[in-house]
Scaffold this motif. Structure first.
Motif, PDB file in Angstrom:
ATOM      1  N   VAL A 147     -12.246   3.863 -11.739  1.00 47.25           N
ATOM      2  CA  VAL A 147     -11.277   2.896 -12.480  1.00 47.25           C
ATOM      3  C   VAL A 147     -10.809   4.115 -13.595  1.00 47.25           C
ATOM      4  O   VAL A 147     -11.419   4.797 -14.262  1.00 47.25           O
ATOM      5  N   ASP A 148      -9.422   4.068 -13.619  1.00 46.15           N
ATOM      6  CA  ASP A 148      -8.701   5.024 -14.650  1.00 46.15           C
ATOM      7  C   ASP A 148      -7.982   4.059 -15.664  1.00 46.15           C
ATOM      8  O   ASP A 148      -7.096   3.060 -15.418  1.00 46.15           O
ATOM      9  N   GLY A 149      -8.582   4.099 -16.980  1.00 43.60           N
ATOM     10  CA  GLY A 149      -8.003   3.081 -17.874  1.00 43.60           C
ATOM     11  C   GLY A 149      -6.700   3.324 -18.587  1.00 43.60           C
ATOM     12  O   GLY A 149      -6.151   2.796 -19.425  1.00 43.60           O
ATOM     13  N   SER A 150      -6.122   4.702 -18.229  1.00 41.18           N
ATOM     14  CA  SER A 150      -4.729   5.058 -18.831  1.00 41.18           C
ATOM     15  C   SER A 150      -3.760   4.147 -18.159  1.00 41.18           C
ATOM     16  O   SER A 150      -3.773   3.830 -17.227  1.00 41.18           O
ATOM     17  N   TRP A 151      -2.654   4.124 -18.969  1.00 38.35           N
ATOM     18  CA  TRP A 151      -1.471   3.218 -18.671  1.00 38.35           C
ATOM     19  C   TRP A 151      -0.471   4.113 -17.973  1.00 38.35           C
ATOM     20  O   TRP A 151       0.101   5.139 -18.383  1.00 38.35           O
ATOM     21  N   ASN A 163       2.885   4.405 -14.486  1.00 38.63           N
ATOM     22  CA  ASN A 163       3.463   3.478 -13.682  1.00 38.63           C
ATOM     23  C   ASN A 163       2.892   3.833 -12.254  1.00 38.63           C
ATOM     24  O   ASN A 163       1.962   4.553 -11.946  1.00 38.63           O
ATOM     25  N   PHE A 164       3.263   3.049 -11.020  1.00 38.88           N
ATOM     26  CA  PHE A 164       2.776   3.377  -9.722  1.00 38.88           C
ATOM     27  C   PHE A 164       2.744   4.907  -9.234  1.00 38.88           C
ATOM     28  O   PHE A 164       1.853   5.105  -8.726  1.00 38.88           O
ATOM     29  N   TYR A 165       4.132   5.376  -9.377  1.00 35.69           N
ATOM     30  CA  TYR A 165       4.118   6.766  -8.985  1.00 35.69           C
ATOM     31  C   TYR A 165       3.159   7.792  -9.720  1.00 35.69           C
ATOM     32  O   TYR A 165       2.586   8.462  -8.955  1.00 35.69           O
ATOM     33  N   GLU A 166       2.999   7.392 -10.894  1.00 35.93           N
ATOM     34  CA  GLU A 166       2.086   8.534 -11.738  1.00 35.93           C
ATOM     35  C   GLU A 166       0.696   7.978 -11.411  1.00 35.93           C
ATOM     36  O   GLU A 166      -0.059   8.951 -11.190  1.00 35.93           O
ATOM     37  N   SER A 167       0.519   6.709 -11.149  1.00 41.53           N
ATOM     38  CA  SER A 167      -1.062   6.506 -10.741  1.00 41.53           C
ATOM     39  C   SER A 167      -1.405   7.046  -9.470  1.00 41.53           C
ATOM     40  O   SER A 167      -2.472   7.782  -9.090  1.00 41.53           O
ATOM     41  N   ASP A 168      -0.526   6.947  -8.397  1.00 37.55           N
ATOM     42  CA  ASP A 168      -0.764   7.650  -7.237  1.00 37.55           C
ATOM     43  C   ASP A 168      -0.778   8.967  -7.098  1.00 37.55           C
ATOM     44  O   ASP A 168      -1.630   9.653  -6.665  1.00 37.55           O
ATOM     45  N   ARG A 169      -0.145   9.859  -8.003  1.00 39.85           N
ATOM     46  CA  ARG A 169      -0.212  11.399  -8.242  1.00 39.85           C
ATOM     47  C   ARG A 169      -1.577  11.518  -8.749  1.00 39.85           C
ATOM     48  O   ARG A 169      -2.258  12.605  -8.528  1.00 39.85           O
ATOM     49  N   HIS A 170      -2.086  10.659  -9.848  1.00 40.79           N
ATOM     50  CA  HIS A 170      -3.397  11.030 -10.539  1.00 40.79           C
ATOM     51  C   HIS A 170      -4.485  10.892  -9.412  1.00 40.79           C
ATOM     52  O   HIS A 170      -5.081  11.832  -9.358  1.00 40.79           O
ATOM     53  N   CYS A 171      -4.287   9.787  -8.453  1.00 39.50           N
ATOM     54  CA  CYS A 171      -5.488   9.917  -7.624  1.00 39.50           C
ATOM     55  C   CYS A 171      -5.363  10.982  -6.560  1.00 39.50           C
ATOM     56  O   CYS A 171      -6.428  11.547  -6.201  1.00 39.50           O
ATOM     57  N   THR A 210      -0.541  -9.047  -6.676  1.00 38.17           N
ATOM     58  CA  THR A 210       0.470  -9.631  -7.476  1.00 38.17           C
ATOM     59  C   THR A 210       1.768  -8.475  -7.259  1.00 38.17           C
ATOM     60  O   THR A 210       1.569  -7.222  -7.360  1.00 38.17           O
ATOM     61  N   VAL A 211       2.902  -8.845  -7.009  1.00 37.27           N
ATOM     62  CA  VAL A 211       4.084  -8.104  -6.853  1.00 37.27           C
ATOM     63  C   VAL A 211       4.544  -7.497  -8.379  1.00 37.27           C
ATOM     64  O   VAL A 211       4.638  -8.652  -9.008  1.00 37.27           O
ATOM     65  N   LYS A 212       4.806  -6.422  -8.392  1.00 38.14           N
ATOM     66  CA  LYS A 212       5.325  -5.940  -9.762  1.00 38.14           C
ATOM     67  C   LYS A 212       6.316  -4.716  -9.452  1.00 38.14           C
ATOM     68  O   LYS A 212       6.511  -4.203  -8.403  1.00 38.14           O
ATOM     69  N   PRO A 213       7.223  -4.581 -10.599  1.00 37.17           N
ATOM     70  CA  PRO A 213       8.143  -3.557 -10.475  1.00 37.17           C
ATOM     71  C   PRO A 213       7.175  -2.122 -10.347  1.00 37.17           C
ATOM     72  O   PRO A 213       6.355  -2.065 -11.204  1.00 37.17           O
ATOM     73  N   CYS A 214       7.646  -1.082  -9.549  1.00 34.69           N
ATOM     74  CA  CYS A 214       6.820  -0.083  -9.376  1.00 34.69           C
ATOM     75  C   CYS A 214       6.815   1.017 -10.769  1.00 34.69           C
ATOM     76  O   CYS A 214       6.105   1.952 -10.987  1.00 34.69           O
ATOM     77  N   THR A 215       7.691   0.670 -11.611  1.00 32.85           N
ATOM     78  CA  THR A 215       7.669   1.220 -13.038  1.00 32.85           C
ATOM     79  C   THR A 215       7.099   0.785 -14.209  1.00 32.85           C
ATOM     80  O   THR A 215       6.923   1.199 -15.221  1.00 32.85           O
ATOM     81  N   GLN A 216       6.409  -0.503 -13.878  1.00 36.66           N
ATOM     82  CA  GLN A 216       5.603  -1.053 -14.898  1.00 36.66           C
ATOM     83  C   GLN A 216       4.493  -0.134 -15.021  1.00 36.66           C
ATOM     84  O   GLN A 216       3.954   0.440 -14.179  1.00 36.66           O
ATOM     85  N   TRP A 217       3.776  -0.317 -16.268  1.00 40.15           N
ATOM     86  CA  TRP A 217       2.628   0.497 -16.663  1.00 40.15           C
ATOM     87  C   TRP A 217       1.503  -0.424 -16.528  1.00 40.15           C
ATOM     88  O   TRP A 217       1.497  -1.549 -16.964  1.00 40.15           O
ATOM     89  N   ALA A 218       0.348   0.178 -15.759  1.00 39.59           N
ATOM     90  CA  ALA A 218      -0.830  -0.709 -15.663  1.00 39.59           C
ATOM     91  C   ALA A 218      -1.935   0.357 -15.299  1.00 39.59           C
ATOM     92  O   ALA A 218      -1.690   1.496 -15.019  1.00 39.59           O
ATOM     93  N   ARG A 219      -2.996  -0.137 -15.435  1.00 40.77           N
ATOM     94  CA  ARG A 219      -4.422   0.897 -15.251  1.00 40.77           C
ATOM     95  C   ARG A 219      -4.185   0.809 -13.760  1.00 40.77           C
ATOM     96  O   ARG A 219      -3.715   0.245 -12.818  1.00 40.77           O
ATOM     97  N   HIS A 220      -5.099   1.698 -13.275  1.00 39.66           N
ATOM     98  CA  HIS A 220      -5.280   1.847 -11.774  1.00 39.66           C
ATOM     99  C   HIS A 220      -6.828   2.225 -11.327  1.00 39.66           C
ATOM    100  O   HIS A 220      -7.356   2.610 -12.107  1.00 39.66           O
ATOM    101  N   THR A 221      -6.863   1.959  -9.972  1.00 39.59           N
ATOM    102  CA  THR A 221      -8.208   2.303  -9.289  1.00 39.59           C
ATOM    103  C   THR A 221      -7.863   3.348  -8.086  1.00 39.59           C
ATOM    104  O   THR A 221      -7.172   2.982  -7.185  1.00 39.59           O
ATOM    105  N   CYS A 222      -8.466   4.385  -8.201  1.00 37.71           N
ATOM    106  CA  CYS A 222      -8.539   5.438  -6.995  1.00 37.71           C
ATOM    107  C   CYS A 222      -9.605   5.116  -6.086  1.00 37.71           C
ATOM    108  O   CYS A 222     -10.630   4.914  -6.477  1.00 37.71           O
TER     109      CYS A 222
END
Length: 340
Positions: free
Chosen positions: A195-199, A201-209, A303-315
């Motif tokens: 789990v990464d607690g940083s906020w 968007n989808f694309y940034e989260s994907d790149r981080h993982c 849940t469906v969300k805009p890909c540019t919304q900020w959320a935490r993510h799980t790798c």
């Protein structure tokens, strides 16, 4: 004659409780099936016409990524190889993009900012799109078709283009350390999760993982879903929402797990979902109930969300499987069975 022989390998150090089993430094580098070694990576050209998102999913389904370019040497070797393997193809998707509203280009395959960008003349043209192709200029003559060097050009991510997948060389060493570093924060079901607690968007989260040699979370079946929901409240007790790799980017009507390239067959939706007009990407979201004593989270569901919304993510990363066959164990030596 026996087809195997016994090789004795010395246990040379034991430091701070970590054992290192060391043999020779000889290495063997091979590419996955159908891939070709080009510079220090393995490449595969796919001539089918796909948009950026579909091309990325296809490469991921092969345990590979869309092409990235690190430096001039690699770029030159790729340009020597492309006319041989695909002599009449002027353009190919790379993993380069600035999706998610970033002003910089990133290699989606590595999650890293693109430092070396060998542009075509007149490029970049940001209004053209957010994704990068390798493009060669085509000259038609009486003798035939001539292609110039392939260089980077900006394209709309929904344009259909062939693509190049890349995979790392498979390195086999005769040196093995027994304190192998694990990626995972926890083993959950049959995968490793972080789990990464940083906020982001989808694309940034994907790149981080991907920068961790991992991918955003996918969910395969009810058993895995239930185990993940048992784990999330332990590791992140007050976090209601996490990006998954689920999306329908690229105009597809179906949802896909970007991390695996596979169509999402098991989709445990939240009540009232999916709401297709809300966006193209999927989070795991829990409902929050506030009481005088504490905040209570429900089960996390899609849940469906805009890909540019900020959320935490799980790798997620696959379990690292190590199989050791030992023939003899003495105080100072390990004796290993190794094929000739």
């Amino acid at each position: 004659m026996s087809s195997t022989k016994l090789v004795c390998i010395a246990l040379v150090s034991l430091v701070f409780g970590q054992a290192y089993l060391v043999a020779s430094e000889e290495t063997i580098a091979v590419c996955p099936t159908n891939f070709t070694q080009v510079a220090d990576k393995c490449l595969l050209v796919d001539g089918s016409w796909r948009n950026f998102y579909e091309a990325d999913r296809h490469c991921r389904s092969l345990n590979a990524e869309l092409l990235s370019i690190s430096n001039p040497t690699e770029f030159n070797v790729i340009n020597e190889w492309l006319p041989i393997i695909a002599p009449y193809q002027p353009e190919f998707w790379t993993s380069g993009n600035k999706l998610g509203g970033t002003s910089d280009y990133y290699w989606q395959s590595t999650g890293r900012k693109a430092i070396y960008l060998p542009w075509q003349a007149g490029q970049p043209t940001p209004t053209t799109g957010d994704c990068l192709i390798l493009l060669a200029n085509v000259t038609m003559t009486a003798e035939g078709t001539t292609l110039s060097e392939h260089r980077l050009s900006v394209r709309n991510c929904t344009k259909w283009v062939p693509h190049v997948c890349e995979a790392p060389l498979q390195i086999f060493k005769t040196q093995l350390c027994l304190n192998t570093t694990a990626f995972f924060e926890a083993k959950v079901a049959d995968k490793c999760l972080l789990v990464d607690g940083s906020w982001k968007n989808f694309y940034e989260s994907d790149r981080h993982c991907r920068s961790l040699n991992a991918g955003l979370l996918s969910i395969s079946n009810p058993t895995e879903f239930n185990i993940i929901n048992e784990w999330l409240p332990i590791i992140a007790p007050y976090q209601p929402e996490f990006w998954t790799s689920g999306n329908k980017l690229g105009g597809t009507s179906d949802y896909y797990w970007q991390s695996t390239g596979q169509k999402a067959l098991y989709l445990p939706w939240s009540a009232g979902q999916p709401t297709a007009t809300a966006g193209d990407c999927l989070t795991l979201m829990a409902n929050v109930t506030m009481t005088p004593e504490e905040a209570i989270l429900s089960v996390h569901r899609l849940t469906v969300k805009p890909c540019t919304q900020w959320a935490r993510h799980t790798c997620q990363a696959p379990l690292q499987i190590f199989k050791t066959q030992l023939c003899l164990n003495t105080t100072a030596f390990f004796e290993a069975k190794i094929p000739l």
